[in-house]
Each structure stands twice: as C-alpha cells, then as structure tokens.
Design an enzyme around this catalytic site. Structure first.
Site, PDB file in Angstrom:
ATOM      1  N   ASP A 147      80.880   4.364 -34.402  1.00  0.00           N
ATOM      2  CA  ASP A 147      81.170   3.619 -35.615  1.00  0.00           C
ATOM      3  C   ASP A 147      80.296   2.376 -35.570  1.00  0.00           C
ATOM      4  O   ASP A 147      80.017   1.848 -34.489  1.00  0.00           O
ATOM      5  CB  ASP A 147      82.651   3.241 -35.656  1.00  0.00           C
ATOM      6  CG  ASP A 147      82.968   2.386 -36.868  1.00  0.00           C
ATOM      7  OD1 ASP A 147      82.703   2.837 -37.992  1.00  0.00           O
ATOM      8  OD2 ASP A 147      83.470   1.261 -36.686  1.00  0.00           O
ATOM      9  N   MET A 148      79.847   1.908 -36.694  1.00  0.00           N
ATOM     10  CA  MET A 148      78.930   0.773 -36.697  1.00  0.00           C
ATOM     11  C   MET A 148      79.647  -0.574 -36.620  1.00  0.00           C
ATOM     12  O   MET A 148      79.535  -1.274 -35.632  1.00  0.00           O
ATOM     13  CB  MET A 148      78.043   0.826 -37.955  1.00  0.00           C
ATOM     14  CG  MET A 148      77.089   2.010 -37.964  1.00  0.00           C
ATOM     15  SD  MET A 148      75.918   2.000 -36.600  1.00  0.00           S
ATOM     16  CE  MET A 148      74.845   0.671 -37.093  1.00  0.00           C
ATOM     17  N   ASP A 149      80.357  -0.941 -37.671  1.00  0.00           N
ATOM     18  CA  ASP A 149      80.959  -2.278 -37.761  1.00  0.00           C
ATOM     19  C   ASP A 149      82.068  -2.462 -36.737  1.00  0.00           C
ATOM     20  O   ASP A 149      83.006  -1.677 -36.682  1.00  0.00           O
ATOM     21  CB  ASP A 149      81.500  -2.519 -39.172  1.00  0.00           C
ATOM     22  CG  ASP A 149      80.401  -2.449 -40.229  1.00  0.00           C
ATOM     23  OD1 ASP A 149      79.282  -2.891 -39.930  1.00  0.00           O
ATOM     24  OD2 ASP A 149      80.668  -1.950 -41.332  1.00  0.00           O
ATOM     25  N   SER A 199      80.161   5.562 -40.470  1.00  0.00           N
ATOM     26  CA  SER A 199      80.515   4.290 -41.085  1.00  0.00           C
ATOM     27  C   SER A 199      81.055   4.512 -42.486  1.00  0.00           C
ATOM     28  O   SER A 199      80.851   5.568 -43.083  1.00  0.00           O
ATOM     29  CB  SER A 199      79.271   3.391 -41.167  1.00  0.00           C
ATOM     30  OG  SER A 199      79.558   2.172 -41.811  1.00  0.00           O
ATOM     31  N   GLY A 200      81.698   3.504 -43.004  1.00  0.00           N
ATOM     32  CA  GLY A 200      82.099   3.512 -44.401  1.00  0.00           C
ATOM     33  C   GLY A 200      80.958   3.114 -45.314  1.00  0.00           C
ATOM     34  O   GLY A 200      81.054   3.223 -46.532  1.00  0.00           O
TER      35      GLY A 200
END
Length: 98
Positions: free
Chosen positions: A9-11, A44-45
């Site tokens: 996941d990024m954030d 990610s979103g």
C-alpha cells in the site's frame, strides 16, 4: 515456499511522512526482486496515473491495483476496470430526483 509477488500500500506504508521513498534503495531491492522473479504490486486508493508517476523508470514492469481495486493495470495493460452499469446510474438519478 516461493515468493511470487510483493504488494504494498502506498500512503502510510510504502511512502514516508514526506510522501516519498528512497528511490536508490528501492532500485536495488527491485533489481533483486526481478532477479528472483518476484512481481512488485502497488496498491492504493489513488488513480493509476498518480501511482505510475512515482515509478517512472519501471512503471511498465509493475502491477497496479488502483482506485481501491477498481482498476488493475499489469505491465502497462489495463486488465480490469470496474464500471457501474448505466442502468444503475439511471436508477440512482431517478431516486435522487424524486
């Protein structure tokens, strides 16, 4: 057990508090993953074009799960795009206008 893919996941996970990552270190680790046949997956979103911008030199070699799973891009090819049926949009609009 053989590892076939690593998904991040990024954030708040892959990215640091400045919303960036150590590009040189990632390049070294990524080269090791490629040598071992491990696919790197970015989740990610965010929309895929924002995610691709973070990995400009290898974006066409990665898989992206974007928009919270609505888009799946693998090696630069759109594999899946969840779309809302027009009938459902019309039903929601009709309910909203009532």
């Amino acid at each position: 057990m053989t590892i076939k893919a690593i998904a991040v996941d990024m954030d708040g996970t892959f990215l640091n508090s400045q919303s960036d990552y150590d590009h040189d270190y990632f390049a070294k680790v990524y080269d090791l993953m490629v040598a071992k046949g491990v696919q790197f997956v970015v989740a990610s979103g965010n929309p895929h074009y924002q995610l691709e911008d973070r990995f400009p030199t290898v974006k066409d070699q990665l898989a992206f799960v974007a928009e919270n799973g609505v888009e799946l891009i693998d090696h630069g090819e759109l594999v899946y795009c969840g779309k809302v049926a027009m009938e459902m949009v019309e039903r929601v609009n009709a309910l909203h206008q009532a």
